[in-house]
Design a protein around this motif. Structure first.
Motif, PDB file in Angstrom:
ATOM      1  N   VAL A  78       0.860  -1.183   0.000  1.00 17.63           N
ATOM      2  CA  VAL A  78       0.000   0.000   0.000  1.00 17.63           C
ATOM      3  C   VAL A  78       0.893   1.229   0.000  1.00 17.63           C
ATOM      4  O   VAL A  78       2.027   1.196   0.471  1.00 17.63           O
ATOM      5  CB  VAL A  78      -0.961   0.029   1.209  1.00 17.63           C
ATOM      6  N   ASN A  79       0.385   2.313  -0.538  1.00 16.45           N
ATOM      7  CA  ASN A  79       1.159   3.549  -0.592  1.00 16.45           C
ATOM      8  C   ASN A  79       0.923   4.328   0.697  1.00 16.45           C
ATOM      9  O   ASN A  79       0.194   5.308   0.742  1.00 16.45           O
ATOM     10  CB  ASN A  79       0.764   4.380  -1.815  1.00 16.45           C
ATOM     11  N   GLY A  80       1.533   3.857   1.755  1.00 15.54           N
ATOM     12  CA  GLY A  80       1.379   4.475   3.058  1.00 15.54           C
ATOM     13  C   GLY A  80       1.716   3.473   4.132  1.00 15.54           C
ATOM     14  O   GLY A  80       2.232   2.399   3.856  1.00 15.54           O
ATOM     15  N   THR A  81       1.435   3.832   5.353  1.00 21.60           N
ATOM     16  CA  THR A  81       1.715   2.953   6.483  1.00 21.60           C
ATOM     17  C   THR A  81       0.422   2.323   6.953  1.00 21.60           C
ATOM     18  O   THR A  81      -0.543   3.028   7.255  1.00 21.60           O
ATOM     19  CB  THR A  81       2.359   3.738   7.643  1.00 21.60           C
ATOM     20  N   CYS A  82       0.396   0.995   6.992  1.00 20.62           N
ATOM     21  CA  CYS A  82      -0.788   0.268   7.434  1.00 20.62           C
ATOM     22  C   CYS A  82      -0.329  -0.887   8.311  1.00 20.62           C
ATOM     23  O   CYS A  82       0.450  -1.726   7.872  1.00 20.62           O
ATOM     24  CB  CYS A  82      -1.565  -0.244   6.226  1.00 20.62           C
ATOM     25  N   VAL A 123       9.961   3.826   6.149  1.00 20.33           N
ATOM     26  CA  VAL A 123      10.136   2.439   5.720  1.00 20.33           C
ATOM     27  C   VAL A 123       9.679   2.255   4.280  1.00 20.33           C
ATOM     28  O   VAL A 123      10.367   1.600   3.485  1.00 20.33           O
ATOM     29  CB  VAL A 123       9.392   1.469   6.671  1.00 20.33           C
ATOM     30  N   ASN A 124       8.540   2.834   3.902  1.00 18.09           N
ATOM     31  CA  ASN A 124       8.052   2.676   2.523  1.00 18.09           C
ATOM     32  C   ASN A 124       9.064   3.196   1.517  1.00 18.09           C
ATOM     33  O   ASN A 124       9.295   2.577   0.481  1.00 18.09           O
ATOM     34  CB  ASN A 124       6.712   3.386   2.329  1.00 18.09           C
ATOM     35  N   LYS A 125       9.679   4.337   1.800  1.00 14.43           N
ATOM     36  CA  LYS A 125      10.680   4.910   0.894  1.00 14.43           C
ATOM     37  C   LYS A 125      11.873   3.971   0.746  1.00 14.43           C
ATOM     38  O   LYS A 125      12.391   3.776  -0.355  1.00 14.43           O
ATOM     39  CB  LYS A 125      11.122   6.278   1.424  1.00 14.43           C
ATOM     40  N   HIS A 126      12.296   3.360   1.844  1.00 12.55           N
ATOM     41  CA  HIS A 126      13.411   2.409   1.784  1.00 12.55           C
ATOM     42  C   HIS A 126      13.042   1.180   0.944  1.00 12.55           C
ATOM     43  O   HIS A 126      13.874   0.673   0.188  1.00 12.55           O
ATOM     44  CB  HIS A 126      13.836   1.978   3.189  1.00 12.55           C
ATOM     45  N   ARG A 137       2.235   2.756  17.936  1.00 14.63           N
ATOM     46  CA  ARG A 137       3.663   3.081  18.082  1.00 14.63           C
ATOM     47  C   ARG A 137       4.463   2.572  16.887  1.00 14.63           C
ATOM     48  O   ARG A 137       5.288   3.296  16.325  1.00 14.63           O
ATOM     49  CB  ARG A 137       4.214   2.458  19.372  1.00 14.63           C
ATOM     50  N   VAL A 138       4.189   1.340  16.458  1.00 15.92           N
ATOM     51  CA  VAL A 138       4.889   0.767  15.304  1.00 15.92           C
ATOM     52  C   VAL A 138       4.586   1.576  14.047  1.00 15.92           C
ATOM     53  O   VAL A 138       5.485   1.875  13.249  1.00 15.92           O
ATOM     54  CB  VAL A 138       4.506  -0.717  15.121  1.00 15.92           C
ATOM     55  N   ALA A 139       3.332   1.962  13.849  1.00 12.99           N
ATOM     56  CA  ALA A 139       2.967   2.773  12.680  1.00 12.99           C
ATOM     57  C   ALA A 139       3.710   4.100  12.694  1.00 12.99           C
ATOM     58  O   ALA A 139       4.205   4.557  11.660  1.00 12.99           O
ATOM     59  CB  ALA A 139       1.454   3.004  12.655  1.00 12.99           C
ATOM     60  N   SER A 140       3.822   4.693  13.864  1.00 17.98           N
ATOM     61  CA  SER A 140       4.553   5.947  13.989  1.00 17.98           C
ATOM     62  C   SER A 140       6.031   5.759  13.645  1.00 17.98           C
ATOM     63  O   SER A 140       6.615   6.568  12.916  1.00 17.98           O
ATOM     64  CB  SER A 140       4.402   6.487  15.414  1.00 17.98           C
ATOM     65  N   GLU A 141       6.630   4.685  14.138  1.00 16.38           N
ATOM     66  CA  GLU A 141       8.035   4.402  13.832  1.00 16.38           C
ATOM     67  C   GLU A 141       8.239   4.157  12.337  1.00 16.38           C
ATOM     68  O   GLU A 141       9.219   4.620  11.756  1.00 16.38           O
ATOM     69  CB  GLU A 141       8.522   3.194  14.630  1.00 16.38           C
ATOM     70  N   PHE A 142       7.317   3.419  11.710  1.00 14.95           N
ATOM     71  CA  PHE A 142       7.410   3.163  10.269  1.00 14.95           C
ATOM     72  C   PHE A 142       7.357   4.470   9.494  1.00 14.95           C
ATOM     73  O   PHE A 142       8.082   4.650   8.520  1.00 14.95           O
ATOM     74  CB  PHE A 142       6.262   2.244   9.816  1.00 14.95           C
ATOM     75  N   THR A 143       6.504   5.384   9.931  1.00 19.04           N
ATOM     76  CA  THR A 143       6.375   6.664   9.246  1.00 19.04           C
ATOM     77  C   THR A 143       7.615   7.527   9.453  1.00 19.04           C
ATOM     78  O   THR A 143       8.155   8.088   8.499  1.00 19.04           O
ATOM     79  CB  THR A 143       5.117   7.400   9.753  1.00 19.04           C
TER      80      THR A 143
END
Length: 87
Positions: free
Chosen positions: A36-40, A67-70, A57-63
């Motif tokens: 997905v194009n975002g954090t889910c 992570v998606n950019k990597h 908390r995990v979603a915040s860390e991913f954002t």
């Protein structure tokens, strides 16, 4: 039970407690939904309040760590490498 197993269980208790915590789904809250194009973050339907808090908390860390950019950068590098191999 004998004395050896009792002593062994006492000595291993902290290791087993750490392993239990590491394997506890509520400690992580959920798993990322990739593609997905975002954090889910997907959580179990019967997640506790602690699990939901940790999923947020995990979603915040991913954002924050993008992570998606990597992942996108890694896939682009892989595709470019595959393209140059085929030339």
């Amino acid at each position: 039970r004998n004395a050896l197993t009792v002593v062994g269980s006492i000595l291993c208790r902290s290791t087993f407690d750490a392993l239990k915590k590491e394997l506890d789904y509520a400690e992580y809250g959920g798993a990322p939904l990739l593609g997905v194009n975002g954090t889910c973050i997907i959580s179990h339907g019967s997640s506790s309040a602690r699990a939901i808090k940790n999923a947020i908390r995990v979603a915040s860390e991913f954002t924050k760590t993008r992570v998606n950019k990597h992942i996108i950068d890694g896939l682009e590098e892989y595709a470019a490498g595959r393209k140059s191999e085929g030339s």
